[in-house]
Write a protein that holds these residues in place. Structure first.
Motif, PDB file in Angstrom:
ATOM      1  N   SER A   7       0.807  -1.219   0.000  1.00  0.00           N
ATOM      2  CA  SER A   7       0.000   0.000   0.000  1.00  0.00           C
ATOM      3  C   SER A   7       0.840   1.270   0.000  1.00  0.00           C
ATOM      4  CB  SER A   7      -0.923   0.015   1.224  1.00  0.00           C
ATOM      5  OG  SER A   7      -0.163   0.093   2.407  1.00  0.00           O
ATOM      6  N   ILE A   8       2.137   1.132  -0.069  1.00  0.00           N
ATOM      7  CA  ILE A   8       2.991   2.316   0.024  1.00  0.00           C
ATOM      8  C   ILE A   8       2.804   3.181  -1.215  1.00  0.00           C
ATOM      9  CG2 ILE A   8       5.381   3.111  -0.053  1.00  0.00           C
ATOM     10  CD1 ILE A   8       6.088   0.839   1.771  1.00  0.00           C
ATOM     11  N   GLY A   9       2.541   4.465  -1.025  1.00  0.00           N
ATOM     12  CA  GLY A   9       2.508   5.418  -2.117  1.00  0.00           C
ATOM     13  C   GLY A   9       1.330   5.296  -3.034  1.00  0.00           C
ATOM     14  N   PHE A  10       0.370   4.377  -2.759  1.00  0.00           N
ATOM     15  CA  PHE A  10      -0.779   4.228  -3.643  1.00  0.00           C
ATOM     16  C   PHE A  10      -1.882   5.179  -3.218  1.00  0.00           C
ATOM     17  CE2 PHE A  10       0.051   0.705  -6.475  1.00  0.00           C
ATOM     18  CZ  PHE A  10       1.193   0.150  -5.919  1.00  0.00           C
ATOM     19  N   SER A  11      -2.492   5.825  -4.193  1.00  0.00           N
ATOM     20  CA  SER A  11      -3.617   6.710  -3.950  1.00  0.00           C
ATOM     21  C   SER A  11      -4.755   6.304  -4.858  1.00  0.00           C
ATOM     22  CB  SER A  11      -3.209   8.154  -4.234  1.00  0.00           C
ATOM     23  OG  SER A  11      -2.890   8.300  -5.612  1.00  0.00           O
ATOM     24  N   LYS A  12      -5.854   6.991  -4.751  1.00  0.00           N
ATOM     25  CA  LYS A  12      -6.997   6.703  -5.613  1.00  0.00           C
ATOM     26  C   LYS A  12      -6.620   6.865  -7.082  1.00  0.00           C
ATOM     27  CE  LYS A  12     -10.815   7.816  -2.506  1.00  0.00           C
ATOM     28  NZ  LYS A  12     -12.003   8.673  -2.281  1.00  0.00           N
ATOM     29  N   LEU A  13      -5.837   7.906  -7.336  1.00  0.00           N
ATOM     30  CA  LEU A  13      -5.411   8.150  -8.709  1.00  0.00           C
ATOM     31  C   LEU A  13      -4.551   7.008  -9.210  1.00  0.00           C
ATOM     32  CD1 LEU A  13      -5.283  10.051 -11.139  1.00  0.00           C
ATOM     33  CD2 LEU A  13      -3.296  11.148 -10.085  1.00  0.00           C
ATOM     34  N   ASP A  14      -3.641   6.513  -8.331  1.00  0.00           N
ATOM     35  CA  ASP A  14      -2.793   5.387  -8.742  1.00  0.00           C
ATOM     36  C   ASP A  14      -3.645   4.166  -9.086  1.00  0.00           C
ATOM     37  OD1 ASP A  14      -0.678   7.028  -8.226  1.00  0.00           O
ATOM     38  OD2 ASP A  14      -0.447   6.296  -6.163  1.00  0.00           O
ATOM     39  N   ILE A  15      -4.567   3.844  -8.228  1.00  0.00           N
ATOM     40  CA  ILE A  15      -5.400   2.654  -8.451  1.00  0.00           C
ATOM     41  C   ILE A  15      -6.249   2.831  -9.698  1.00  0.00           C
ATOM     42  CG2 ILE A  15      -7.242   1.252  -7.453  1.00  0.00           C
ATOM     43  CD1 ILE A  15      -6.112   1.966  -4.703  1.00  0.00           C
ATOM     44  N   SER A  16      -6.790   4.051  -9.868  1.00  0.00           N
ATOM     45  CA  SER A  16      -7.621   4.292 -11.051  1.00  0.00           C
ATOM     46  C   SER A  16      -6.824   4.130 -12.331  1.00  0.00           C
ATOM     47  CB  SER A  16      -8.210   5.699 -10.977  1.00  0.00           C
ATOM     48  OG  SER A  16      -8.979   5.844  -9.820  1.00  0.00           O
ATOM     49  N   LEU A  17      -5.599   4.665 -12.319  1.00  0.00           N
ATOM     50  CA  LEU A  17      -4.754   4.526 -13.505  1.00  0.00           C
ATOM     51  C   LEU A  17      -4.416   3.065 -13.778  1.00  0.00           C
ATOM     52  CD1 LEU A  17      -2.311   7.539 -13.035  1.00  0.00           C
ATOM     53  CD2 LEU A  17      -4.122   7.306 -14.730  1.00  0.00           C
ATOM     54  N   CYS A  18      -4.155   2.332 -12.695  1.00  0.00           N
ATOM     55  CA  CYS A  18      -3.856   0.901 -12.880  1.00  0.00           C
ATOM     56  C   CYS A  18      -5.047   0.169 -13.498  1.00  0.00           C
ATOM     57  CB  CYS A  18      -3.481   0.262 -11.544  1.00  0.00           C
ATOM     58  SG  CYS A  18      -1.884   0.820 -10.909  1.00  0.00           S
ATOM     59  N   VAL A  19      -6.236   0.455 -12.991  1.00  0.00           N
ATOM     60  CA  VAL A  19      -7.437  -0.209 -13.524  1.00  0.00           C
ATOM     61  C   VAL A  19      -7.638   0.156 -14.977  1.00  0.00           C
ATOM     62  CG1 VAL A  19      -9.940  -0.356 -13.318  1.00  0.00           C
ATOM     63  CG2 VAL A  19      -8.510  -0.376 -11.266  1.00  0.00           C
ATOM     64  N   ILE A  20      -7.472   1.451 -15.284  1.00  0.00           N
ATOM     65  CA  ILE A  20      -7.679   1.891 -16.677  1.00  0.00           C
ATOM     66  C   ILE A  20      -6.669   1.250 -17.600  1.00  0.00           C
ATOM     67  CG2 ILE A  20      -7.585   3.909 -18.195  1.00  0.00           C
ATOM     68  CD1 ILE A  20      -8.696   5.552 -15.875  1.00  0.00           C
ATOM     69  N   LEU A  21      -5.402   1.241 -17.172  1.00  0.00           N
ATOM     70  CA  LEU A  21      -4.364   0.630 -18.013  1.00  0.00           C
ATOM     71  C   LEU A  21      -4.604  -0.865 -18.178  1.00  0.00           C
ATOM     72  CD1 LEU A  21      -1.194   2.512 -16.689  1.00  0.00           C
ATOM     73  CD2 LEU A  21      -2.352   2.817 -18.886  1.00  0.00           C
ATOM     74  N   TYR A  22      -5.006  -1.505 -17.093  1.00  0.00           N
ATOM     75  CA  TYR A  22      -5.303  -2.933 -17.175  1.00  0.00           C
ATOM     76  C   TYR A  22      -6.445  -3.199 -18.143  1.00  0.00           C
ATOM     77  CZ  TYR A  22      -6.650  -7.666 -15.771  1.00  0.00           C
ATOM     78  OH  TYR A  22      -6.970  -8.990 -15.774  1.00  0.00           O
ATOM     79  N   PHE A  23      -7.473  -2.382 -18.075  1.00  0.00           N
ATOM     80  CA  PHE A  23      -8.621  -2.551 -18.963  1.00  0.00           C
ATOM     81  C   PHE A  23      -8.221  -2.305 -20.411  1.00  0.00           C
ATOM     82  CE2 PHE A  23     -12.935  -2.660 -20.230  1.00  0.00           C
ATOM     83  CZ  PHE A  23     -13.113  -1.666 -21.171  1.00  0.00           C
ATOM     84  N   MET A  24      -7.415  -1.227 -20.645  1.00  0.00           N
ATOM     85  CA  MET A  24      -6.996  -0.916 -22.014  1.00  0.00           C
ATOM     86  C   MET A  24      -6.101  -2.001 -22.584  1.00  0.00           C
ATOM     87  SD  MET A  24      -6.264   3.191 -21.722  1.00  0.00           S
ATOM     88  CE  MET A  24      -5.747   3.244 -23.444  1.00  0.00           C
ATOM     89  N   SER A  25      -5.193  -2.513 -21.765  1.00  0.00           N
ATOM     90  CA  SER A  25      -4.317  -3.587 -22.264  1.00  0.00           C
ATOM     91  C   SER A  25      -5.112  -4.838 -22.573  1.00  0.00           C
ATOM     92  CB  SER A  25      -3.224  -3.875 -21.232  1.00  0.00           C
ATOM     93  OG  SER A  25      -3.802  -4.309 -20.016  1.00  0.00           O
TER      94      SER A  25
END
Length: 824
Positions: free
Chosen positions: A781-799
């Motif tokens: 959980s270090i350094g993760f924010s809502k923006l980080d998680i959202s970007l990860c989800v979006i990138l995962y979905f796009m890939s």
């Protein structure tokens, strides 16, 4: 060209033939006319000459239906005679300045294109022409010309009086009666006039002294002047008058006394009468009583000797000049920088200061001379004045403490008086020290006033005086006298102005009381300065040995104040970033210590089981109100005394980090998302930039128990803290946070571990008992924010969509290729 000028001024032709030597002078003046081509536009006079400058726009309002009589010079700025006469006309304006309510002087340049119609309308044929306009003149009046007028002030003054006496009704309302008085009028005078003093000037019929003094006192209240001829036998006998001229003060009841003056002349009479008790200038408030000034608690009055110079005034002037007036220029460059260098150089050479002040001025001069750039910042120069380099035995006292230059009101005298005093002292010291440059001090003064003096109108007047005659100064003694004479000219111009202090009226200095030998008269009775006596007086009055040091702090006190100021400044500079960072840290702490919601507590109970329940019970019993109660303590910690900087230690930093981290729960637990805080902070950059050791002095003193080496019995009971592993390992710092209940050790056992713990912030031994799952999830959980998680989800979905598209694309291609190979 001389002939042309002679024809234009035909009245002077005869004089040129009678005095051939004047041809040479006239030729020189006419040759100089080419140099004065630019002056033709501006004319021969300026506003500082106390002469009204006429233009087509104002000529009618000034000359027509005026309540005062007007004397007007019509001149041409290219005319040599006009140029030669202009200093006389300026001197006349200064000489009869006090007559202004009754008569005023004006001038108009007929050489200017815009003024030619005006001059033609008044029938001007030659230059210069002087005309007298009575009060309440009609619009068609062209004035009365002065024929064959003299070229000296005395003759012109007498001509004006003659014109005033021929004035018909209506008489100028401000002009007093000029005719001789009689015994009958004097006997009834106090019955019809409410004044305090009546001055009677006894003189012969051909004398103008009585009328001149009457006009000189025109602007003063509580006094009247009357002229008595020597033929008025009743009054002459009653008062026992034997000398003509002489002046007597006459009071109600027939009492009288003779006015004592050094010389029986106009100037001495006027000066003595203006200084009588109760005599004040019209429209000016009476002088403030010294008793009131002494009892003024805002700024107590300092008793002083008016005939002495005080070092307090000189040092106060330097402070205001260098620390206040120069401060208006954030960057000093070009001519202004050169002016500053010359000014400081002159001060370093000739200022009659104390050793500590002279050391500071020499240091400032040395620093300025080494500056090779074309500009400097005032802040850098201010550091030199404040002696930031700690040069020994060098200081310029701060603040002002006026003594000889103090005024009856806060806005009167003071700095302008101090500037004149410093300038006089510099010229005198340069003369005493044998300077090789006669105009060195005057040039530095002129340049400083032009570039830095705050009163811009004053600077313009000073520049006009310097441009007019400073080039004539060729010796050190003439520099002393030039500045003295120009100071008296300024006093004459400002007499009666709003800036004049009623307690210290503007006079021609030194007064007859201060220096009787400095005053004398010419053969015709006109006042004259005795220059052989004026120069020694100035040299003595402004000499360094005559300057008094009353009301000054001694040099030891000055240096001690400077050291204290430097110490306070250094402490303030050290505290400034600390306080700023502490405030930032406090904001983070206050926003990070909010209580978890009920839903979050329920989720934590489900995830952590009985151990979390125990911790929750403990928190519910005593720890729920801790964040709210800690805020005042934290604020008090940030207001710690500056004298305790050593308490900002690594322990404090770790405590604050632990407090922030205690509410930084894993954002992903059991693959379920939970609502996260809005104020997300990147711990890596945040700690590196803001969490310095000294920036968090006592920020969490109420939240984290300080590490101590006290014995077990000396320690107070308090919450225990463990080391949070959530911080980035690359930071190299550990944070303290409350330990969960299921991992707490026995209190006694825990205290022993605290005593054995190293003060550098090493891990507790009990930290190893943390569950592997919780530690691992904390690391994730270090350094993760809502923006980080959202970007990860979006990138995962796009890939995923990209891979799906590629899969479908190649699948269709393969199907088409197989279909084609099926045909022969």
């Amino acid at each position: 060209m001389a002939r042309r000028c002679g024809r234009a001024t035909s009245r002077f032709t005869e004089e040129i033939h009678i005095y051939p030597r004047k041809r040479v002078t006239l030729a020189v003046w006419l040759c100089l006319c080419l140099v004065f081509l630019s002056s033709a536009e501006a004319g021969l006079y300026t506003a500082s000459d106390q002469i009204v400058l006429l233009t087509p726009e104002n000529v009618e309002s000034i000359l027509v239906n005026s309540t005062a009589a007007m004397v007007v010079e019509f001149y041409a700025s290219w005319c040599g005679h006009c140029i030669a006469f202009s200093p006389v006309y300026v001197s006349l304006a200064r000489d009869i300045k006090e007559w202004k309510p009754a008569v005023n002087l004006a001038a108009i340049d007929c050489a200017a294109e815009e003024n030619r119609r005006v001059c033609t309308g008044y029938k001007i044929r030659g230059y210069p022409t002087i005309k007298f306009f009575h009060a309440y003149s009609k619009a068609d009046s062209t004035g009365q010309a002065f024929k064959d007028f003299s070229r000296n002030v005395r003759g012109l003054r007498h001509r004006i009086i003659d014109k005033l006496e021929t004035h018909v009704e209506p008489w100028p309302p401000a002009c007093p009666p000029l005719e001789p008085t009689s015994q009958a009028e004097i006997d009834n005078f106090f019955e019809t006039n409410n004044i305090q003093h009546l001055a009677l000037i006894f003189e012969e019929a051909t004398s103008y002294i009585g009328r001149e003094v009457t006009l000189d006192l025109l602007q003063f209240e509580n006094i009247a002047v009357r002229r008595v001829l020597n033929t008025e036998e009743s009054l002459v006998t009653k008062l026992g008058v034997t000398e003509f001229p002489s002046c007597y003060l006459y009071y109600p009841g027939g009492n009288f006394t003779r006015l004592r003056v050094n010389i029986e002349a106009r100037t001495f009479y006027s000066y003595a009468l203006q200084r009588l008790p109760g005599v004040v200038r019209s429209g000016k408030p009476p002088p403030v009583s010294l008793h009131i000034l002494t009892n003024n608690t805002d700024e107590p009055w300092r008793q002083f000797n008016k005939s002495r110079v005080y070092m307090a005034d000189l040092e106060s002037t330097l402070h205001y000049s260098l620390r206040v007036e120069l401060a208006a220029h954030t960057v000093i460059k070009g001519d202004a920088l050169t002016s500053l260098k010359n000014y400081i150089s002159v001060l370093a050479k000739y200022f009659p200061g104390r050793p500590v002040v002279m050391n500071l001025l020499r240091y400032a001069d040395s620093w300025l001379q080494k500056q090779t750039a074309d500009q400097i910042s005032y802040e850098a120069f201010r550091d030199i004045l404040d002696n930031k380099a700690q040069i020994p035995d060098a200081a310029l006292p701060e603040g002002v403490r006026w003594v000889g230059c103090q005024g009856s009101q806060p806005h009167l005298r003071r700095y302008p008086c101090g500037v004149w005093t410093v300038f006089h002292a510099l010229t005198v010291q340069a003369n005493s020290g044998g300077s090789s440059a006669p105009r060195e001090v005057l040039g530095a003064m002129r340049s400083y006033v032009h570039n830095f003096f705050g009163c811009r109108a004053c600077a313009e007047h000073f520049e006009n005086m310097a441009r007019e005659s400073v080039a004539e100064v060729d010796t050190l003694s003439s520099a002393v006298l030039w500045l003295w004479s120009r100071h008296n000219r300024v006093n004459n111009r400002l007499a009666g102005a709003l800036s004049e202090d009623p307690l210290f009226p503007k006079i021609q200095w030194p007064s007859p009381e201060m220096c009787p030998a400095c005053h004398t008269v010419k053969d015709n009775g006109e006042h004259r300065w005795n220059m052989p006596q004026v120069l020694p007086f100035l040299m003595s009055h402004f000499s360094s040995s005559s300057i008094l040091t009353d009301y000054l702090d001694n040099e030891t006190q000055v240096l001690e104040k400077q050291r204290e100021k430097h110490a306070n400044q250094q402490l303030a500079l050290a505290q400034k970033p600390v306080e700023r960072k502490a405030r930032e840290a406090l904001d983070v702490i206050q926003t990070s210590t909010t209580q978890p919601t009920v839903q979050e507590e329920e989720e934590e109970e489900e995830e952590e089981g009985p151990q979390d329940e125990a911790g929750a019970d403990e928190e519910e019993e005593g720890g729920e109100e801790a964040p709210a109660a800690a805020a005042p303590d934290e604020m008090q910690a940030f207001k710690a005394k500056p004298s305790e900087p050593a308490r900002w230690t690594k322990h404090t930093v770790e405590g604050v980090r632990g407090q922030w981290q205690v509410h930084r729960k894993p954002s992903i637990v059991g693959m379920r998302m939970r609502e996260m805080r809005e104020d997300i902070v990147d711990l890596d950059s945040f700690v590196n930039q803001h969490y310095k050791a000294k920036a968090l002095r006592v920020a969490a003193s109420s939240r984290v128990k300080r590490r101590t080496l006290q014995r077990e019995k000396e320690q107070e009971n308090g919450p225990m803290f463990g080391l949070g592993m959530e911080l980035d390992a690359g930071v190299g710092m550990v944070g303290l946070q409350p330990m969960e209940a299921d991992f707490e050790l026995d209190v006694g056992q825990q205290r022993k571990q605290l005593q054995k713990r190293d003060l550098t912030g090493q891990y507790f031994g009990g930290e190893a008992e943390l569950s592997q799952k919780k530690r691992w999830m904390s690391v994730l959980s270090i350094g993760f924010s809502k923006l980080d998680i959202s970007l990860c989800v979006i990138l995962y979905f796009m890939s995923t969509m990209c891979l799906l598209a590629m899969y479908l694309f190649f699948k269709n291609r393969l199907r088409l290729r197989r279909a084609k190979t099926a045909f022969p």
